[in-house]
Scaffold this active site. Structure first.
Site, short mmCIF file in Angstrom:
data_model
loop_
_atom_site.label_atom_id
_atom_site.label_comp_id
_atom_site.label_asym_id
_atom_site.label_seq_id
_atom_site.Cartn_x
_atom_site.Cartn_y
_atom_site.Cartn_z
N ASP A 484 17.94 14.84 29.86
CA ASP A 484 18.58 15.33 28.63
C ASP A 484 17.65 16.29 27.88
O ASP A 484 16.55 15.90 27.48
CB ASP A 484 18.89 14.08 27.77
N GLY A 529 25.94 22.11 28.27
CA GLY A 529 26.67 23.30 28.71
C GLY A 529 25.98 24.62 28.40
O GLY A 529 26.58 25.69 28.60
N ASP A 550 28.31 15.69 22.72
CA ASP A 550 28.63 14.27 22.91
C ASP A 550 30.08 13.95 22.55
O ASP A 550 30.61 14.43 21.55
CB ASP A 550 27.73 13.42 22.01
C1 GAL Z 1 22.29 12.87 23.72
C2 GAL Z 1 23.15 12.75 24.95
C3 GAL Z 1 23.82 11.39 24.90
C4 GAL Z 1 22.76 10.32 24.90
C5 GAL Z 1 21.80 10.55 23.74
C6 GAL Z 1 20.62 9.59 23.78
O1 GAL Z 1 21.66 14.11 23.71
O2 GAL Z 1 24.09 13.78 24.97
O3 GAL Z 1 24.70 11.24 26.01
O4 GAL Z 1 22.08 10.34 26.12
O5 GAL Z 1 21.29 11.86 23.74
O6 GAL Z 1 19.74 9.79 22.72
#
Ligand code: GAL
Length: 734
Positions: A484, A529, A550
């Site tokens: 991420d 994306g 999200d």
């Molecule tokens: C976001 C991600 C989520 C989750 C979260 C955890 O950036 O899109 O799906 O993983 O971080 O902190």
């Protein structure tokens, strides 16, 4: 005369409705930063328009990170106060903000959530928190009966940016806020509970209406004056015909103000017949593995237990456990191996071929499993992973192909070991033990990190430790890594390179580290994306890539993400899949407090249908140990799941789009097509689909996939009624 009176009544009632709440749906917007932007007198006439309900990336600002401002203009009528029983506090509800907001009313700061890069302690995003600020009605900054400006300064540290998660509004905190209505319905009945959370008695009227929406008919209605004592609940039981979709509308009108709180509920109506007791093999018909990597495949099969599993044609190097149905081992030579599977019990036998492709490609069908984020957020721990895994087995989901158990953010220590090794925190005392426990049950094991120094939740991440981390993951038996972007935004900014290569770089570094491991690790790219990741994700060996910000458990979020995936259609293929984010069915919560998904049953049928049509990863985001029968049924329909797991690997395409409904078509390996007819409106729709308009022949045989029922042959057109926000999902063949 009569007409005039009627008209007057309508005007008054509309007016009084308008005076209870100010809806803020059309702000002005600009990127950049200037302290003048908060001032009431600032002239924003040249600014752009934007929706405050969807992140700005999806509204013409792709890849924009940094500061931006929203300005909402509104008149604040003093009638808001006169219509209130309590007259002291104004509520400003601004939805969610990705990542940090500073909120000003007429130039005066009234709230902030998260911290900005310039704040003490530095940047800390809070993208997933609803902003609700309260202000005294005596506050001098309020301009009663005049123009006001709510200005929201947003800082986006990376990924999705801006306001989302609900239309902002302003209203008075009032006695009705102390009342909650909870409606629980099932197949044939339910309970409505009205709770008074205040320390004063609240009189009012409770109305309950039970409707058959399809026939537009009221089945039952009641109205009763009640007095809710302080901190008291009143529960009413209702019953209605079984096996039907029923709408229940419960409303409480508080006597002093006439303000009403209403809840509309659709019962959790089940469409899919239970699996037969005779054996049936489900799940993917193909599996990819790299030469010499460990292979693990649980034969997914339903039928009365105990089941006996057999496999003929197993190449040397692979073994089957006949009692558990788990095939394991490894194969060193590249090639396609076709194995014949058989599953039997005292009632019968089912047989099917499985092709194991030993080569460079993993994820020949989209991954199916569970991820901790949408339920547990940062409060995930080993027990929670195990209890969902055990429930996945006990509730039979494993028999439909659900396999991955993925830990999301929140699993490691702040400090690495002296030699730089990543260390799990006390919530995960034995990572390897957890991996072994899952593998022994035929399940797979996933983990999460970021290419930055910290994850989005502030935990230690992989920057400059990529090879070390990948090696640790492999030693614990990890099969899946979600990677991420998060704080990599800081690295990227420091380097000052905005080219595509700069976006690919962190994923290439981890790609090398994963490829150096003696086991296969599914590579899940999560960077929302940016730079059209679907165009290059396969080049960095991404098996899946998030296409959006999200998701959350609302229709707004689900529909804006799900129905905007057409542009990514050409990029889905075996080994590489678009990922519109995880499932939001069952009990979700992003932390310790879970709630039932706010999606209606119709919206949940749409969610699963659309995700399967899109060949998306299917990652359950709820606490499986608390999963109800409706959700188990929803996630156990093999004919629906088969669309997702189809070996052709083609994503559905949007063929018809209008303001009420959309029709999507997915080509399948056997030459047939799946057609999803989605009703995006709030009312029932009768839809006629002309076969030719969606590229089909003159006569088509139709099978309803949710009901697993043949509907017969249809010439030229197929006409059907679709529930509000619901779907009819069919398979058509000539
Ligand atoms: C976001 C991600 C989520 C989750 C979260 C955890 O950036 O899109 O799906 O993983 O971080 O902190």
């Amino acid at each position: 005369m009569k007409k005039t009176i009627a008209l007057l009544f309508v005007c008054i009632s509309l007016n009084s409705f308008a005076q209870d709440k100010i809806v803020l749906s059309s702000p002005k917007f600009i990127t950049g930063d200037n302290s003048q932007y908060k001032e009431l007198s600032f002239n924003d006439a040249s600014w752009a328009s934007i929706k405050p309900t969807i992140v700005w990336e999806e509204q013409g600002y792709p890849d924009y990170d940094g500061y931006a401002w929203y300005r909402f203009h509104f008149i604040l009528p003093s009638s808001l106060k006169t219509h209130s029983y309590w007259k002291d506090t104004l509520r400003i509800a601004a939805g969610k903000v990705d990542d940090v907001d500073e909120t000003f009313l007429n130039g005066v700061k009234i709230g902030q959530t998260g911290t900005l890069p310039t704040d003490p302690g530095g940047y800390n995003g809070k993208y997933d928190v609803l902003r609700e600020y309260h202000i005294s009605t005596n506050d001098k900054s309020l301009m009663w009966d005049k123009d006001n400006v709510l200005a929201i300064r947003v800082y986006d540290g990376g990924g999705g940016g801006g306001m989302f998660g609900g239309t902002p509004f302003i209203n008075m905190m009032d006695i009705i806020d102390g009342i909650t209505i909870n409606t629980v319905t099932n197949n044939g009945g339910g309970k409505i509970t009205v709770t008074n959370q205040l320390r004063q008695a609240v009189p009012g009227t409770l109305k309950i209406q039970v409707r058959d929406g399809e026939k537009d008919k009221v089945i039952n209605s009641s109205e009763q004056k009640i007095i809710l004592s302080p901190i008291q609940s009143i529960t009413k039981n209702i019953s209605f015909p079984q096996g039907k979709r029923i709408e229940v509308i419960a409303s409480f009108t508080e006597k002093n103000t006439g303000k009403t709180k209403s809840v509309r509920n659709v019962n959790a109506y089940i469409l899919t017949p239970l699996p037969s007791l005779t054996p049936k093999i489900n799940g993917a018909k193909v599996a990819g593995v790299r030469p010499s990597s460990p292979f693990l495949y649980k034969i997914a099969a339903t039928g009365q237990k105990p089941l006996q599993y057999a496999a003929t044609g197993l190449p040397a190097g692979l073994q089957l456990n006949a009692a558990t149905g788990v095939i394991s081992g490894s194969l060193s030579a590249e090639g396609n191996y076709v194995i014949h599977l058989a599953v039997s019990n005292s009632l019968g036998k089912d047989e099917r071929a499985l092709t194991i492709k030993v080569g460079s490609l993993l994820a020949l069908t989209p991954p199916m499993g569970w991820n901790s984020w949408n339920c547990w957020g940062l409060s995930v721990n080993a027990e929670k992973v195990k209890s969902s895994a055990q429930a996945l087995i006990d509730k039979g989901l494993i028999d439909h192909g659900w396999a991955y158990m993925n830990i999301d953010d929140g699993w490691d220590q702040p400090a690495r070991a002296a030699d730089g090794t990543i260390v799990p925190n006390t919530k995960f005392p034995d990572m390897k033990g957890l991996g072994d426990w899952l593998h022994a049950r035929g399940l797979k094991f996933g983990i999460y990190s970021s290419p930055g120094t910290t994850t989005c939740g502030g935990y230690t991440a992989s920057y400059q430790h990529e090879m070390q981390d990948a090696t640790s993951y492999a030693s614990w038996g990890i099969d899946y890594l979600k990677y991420d972007w998060c704080s990599y935004g800081d690295v990227y900014k420091k380097e000052g390179d905005t080219s595509l290569a700069a976006y690919m770089k962190p994923y290439q570094v981890m790609q090398k580290a994963l490829n150096a491991q003696p086991r296969d690790i599914h590579f899940s790219l999560c960077q929302y994306g940016m730079k059209d990741v679907w165009k290059w994700g396969a080049q960095v060996d991404g098996n899946t890539w998030r296409t959006t910000g999200d998701i959350t458990d609302t229709w707004e979020s689900l529909s804006s993400i799900g129905f905007s995936q057409n542009v990514q259609y050409p990029y889905a293929q075996p080994g590489h899949w678009n990922d519109p984010d995880m499932l939001i069915v069952g009990q979700v919560g992003w932390g310790d407090q879970l709630h039932n998904t706010r999606l209606t049953p119709d919206e949940q049928y749409t969610h699963i249908s659309l995700w399967c049509m899109l060949s998306s990863p299917l990652l359950i985001g709820c606490d499986i140990s608390n999963m109800d029968d409706f959700t188990v049924n929803l996630l156990s329909n093999d004919e629906v799941i088969a669309l997702d797991q189809d070996v052709l690997g083609k994503q559905a395409q949007q063929k018809i789009k209008n303001s009420n409904y959309q029709v999507w078509v997915k080509e399948l390996e056997d030459g047939s097509k799946a057609v999803g007819i989605f009703n995006l409106s709030d009312d029932y729709q009768t839809v006629s689909v002309n076969w030719q308009d969606i590229g089909l022949g003159n006569t088509e045989k139709v099978r309803d996939l949710w009901r697993q029922k043949d509907l017969g042959a249809f010439n030229n057109t197929f006409k059907t009624k679709v529930t509000p926000h619901g779907v009819i999902l069919i398979k058509v063949m000539q």
